[in-house]
Design a protein around this motif. Structure first.
Motif, PDB file in Angstrom:
ATOM      1  N   LEU A  83       0.828  -1.211   0.000  1.00 49.56           N
ATOM      2  CA  LEU A  83       0.000   0.000   0.000  1.00 49.56           C
ATOM      3  C   LEU A  83       0.858   1.255   0.000  1.00 49.56           C
ATOM      4  O   LEU A  83       0.589   2.219  -0.721  1.00 49.56           O
ATOM      5  N   ARG A  84       1.925   1.246   0.819  1.00 46.14           N
ATOM      6  CA  ARG A  84       2.806   2.415   0.876  1.00 46.14           C
ATOM      7  C   ARG A  84       3.519   2.606  -0.468  1.00 46.14           C
ATOM      8  O   ARG A  84       3.766   3.741  -0.895  1.00 46.14           O
ATOM      9  N   THR A  85       3.867   1.510  -1.144  1.00 42.95           N
ATOM     10  CA  THR A  85       4.526   1.611  -2.450  1.00 42.95           C
ATOM     11  C   THR A  85       3.590   2.230  -3.478  1.00 42.95           C
ATOM     12  O   THR A  85       3.997   3.066  -4.295  1.00 42.95           O
ATOM     13  N   VAL A  86       2.328   1.818  -3.455  1.00 43.59           N
ATOM     14  CA  VAL A  86       1.334   2.409  -4.361  1.00 43.59           C
ATOM     15  C   VAL A  86       1.185   3.896  -4.069  1.00 43.59           C
ATOM     16  O   VAL A  86       1.151   4.732  -4.988  1.00 43.59           O
ATOM     17  N   GLU A  87       1.106   4.259  -2.797  1.00 41.14           N
ATOM     18  CA  GLU A  87       0.977   5.671  -2.424  1.00 41.14           C
ATOM     19  C   GLU A  87       2.152   6.493  -2.950  1.00 41.14           C
ATOM     20  O   GLU A  87       1.961   7.574  -3.527  1.00 41.14           O
ATOM     21  N   ARG A  88       3.370   5.978  -2.746  1.00 45.75           N
ATOM     22  CA  ARG A  88       4.556   6.715  -3.207  1.00 45.75           C
ATOM     23  C   ARG A  88       4.591   6.800  -4.723  1.00 45.75           C
ATOM     24  O   ARG A  88       4.947   7.838  -5.300  1.00 45.75           O
ATOM     25  N   GLY A  89       4.240   5.692  -5.375  1.00 51.10           N
ATOM     26  CA  GLY A  89       4.239   5.694  -6.832  1.00 51.10           C
ATOM     27  C   GLY A  89       3.290   6.722  -7.408  1.00 51.10           C
ATOM     28  O   GLY A  89       3.603   7.402  -8.389  1.00 51.10           O
ATOM     29  N   LEU A  90       2.117   6.854  -6.808  1.00 47.05           N
ATOM     30  CA  LEU A  90       1.156   7.841  -7.275  1.00 47.05           C
ATOM     31  C   LEU A  90       1.614   9.261  -6.952  1.00 47.05           C
ATOM     32  O   LEU A  90       1.536  10.158  -7.793  1.00 47.05           O
ATOM     33  N   ALA A  91       2.090   9.472  -5.738  1.00 51.41           N
ATOM     34  CA  ALA A  91       2.519  10.815  -5.337  1.00 51.41           C
ATOM     35  C   ALA A  91       3.631  11.335  -6.237  1.00 51.41           C
ATOM     36  O   ALA A  91       3.689  12.532  -6.550  1.00 51.41           O
ATOM     37  N   GLU A  92       4.513  10.420  -6.664  1.00 52.68           N
ATOM     38  CA  GLU A  92       5.655  10.814  -7.497  1.00 52.68           C
ATOM     39  C   GLU A  92       5.405  10.582  -8.980  1.00 52.68           C
ATOM     40  O   GLU A  92       6.320  10.750  -9.796  1.00 52.68           O
ATOM     41  N   SER A  93       4.164  10.177  -9.333  1.00 55.05           N
ATOM     42  CA  SER A  93       3.828   9.852 -10.737  1.00 55.05           C
ATOM     43  C   SER A  93       4.866   8.901 -11.330  1.00 55.05           C
ATOM     44  O   SER A  93       5.331   9.085 -12.451  1.00 55.05           O
TER      45      SER A  93
END
Length: 217
Positions: A83-93
């Motif tokens: 979940l944290r990886t998905v969050e970071r991936g989205l935040a950083e596009s």
């Protein structure tokens, strides 16, 4: 193995929802990929290393693979880490980060596909047929996810799955996720950031990104 109670939002808030699927041959084949054909299909089965383990729930055998063959590239170490990886991936596009979190062609061909009903009678689909149907849709879903949420502060507050977990001897399928999130601090419920999730021991990867994610607005 993580306790199901440790999953964020896996308590009384979980809701069973019908799935919206595309029509025609594509729908029938893709539904068969993850379908269980008998009620007992979610029960774990035994077997020693290298020996075909009979799965009485599904009516066919699944060979237990050697641990070396079950290594996943770029996997998260837990559902929370995923979940944290998905969050970071989205935040950083970060398209590459989110793509690396998805089951790749080798992993699908060697680990997942031999255990799935689509590879067996009466479907008898080839790996190439299933992959060419699933992968482009999933990658397109990833791009649409980035279009919607890329560059924004996303926080997952709860996750649940529409179907019971399914044990396929070498991996566990957590099928069709839905999450509650905050987007730039604003709560949004019942979003599909990703689809189904694969777990092998303490390795977690996304199986699919929905081609047509739900629009919560």
């Amino acid at each position: 193995m993580p306790d199901r109670r440790d999953y964020p939002g896996r308590g009384g808030r979980a809701r069973r929802r019908s799935l919206r699927r595309p029509a025609g041959l594509r729908a029938g084949l893709l539904a068969s990929v993850l379908a269980c054909t008998l009620p007992a299909c979610g029960e774990p089965v035994g077997g020693a290393g290298g020996v075909a383990a009979p799965d009485t729930g599904r009516g066919y055998e699944i060979a237990r693979l050697h641990p070396e063959a079950l290594r996943l590239e770029g996997a998260a170490k837990s559902l929370e880490d995923l979940l944290r990886t998905v969050e970071r991936g989205l935040a950083e596009s970060d398209t590459a980060r989110l793509h690396d979190l998805m089951i790749d062609q080798r992993e699908y061909r060697e680990i997942l596909f031999p255990a799935l009903p689509a590879s067996r009678p009466p479907v008898n689909a080839s790996f190439e047929t299933v992959w060419v149907l699933q992968y482009p849709d999933s990658y397109r879903g990833l791009l649409r996810l980035l279009e919607r949420y890329g560059g924004r502060e996303i926080r997952v507050t709860a996750v649940r799955f529409d179907e019971p977990d399914q044990d396929f001897v070498n991996f566990v399928l957590h099928q069709t996720s839905r999450v509650d999130i905050t987007v730039d601090g604003e709560p949004v419920e019942n979003v599909r950031l990703f689809g189904s999730v694969i777990r092998i021991g303490d390795q977690w990867k996304v199986l699919t990104y929905p081609d047509h994610p739900d629009d919560p607005s």
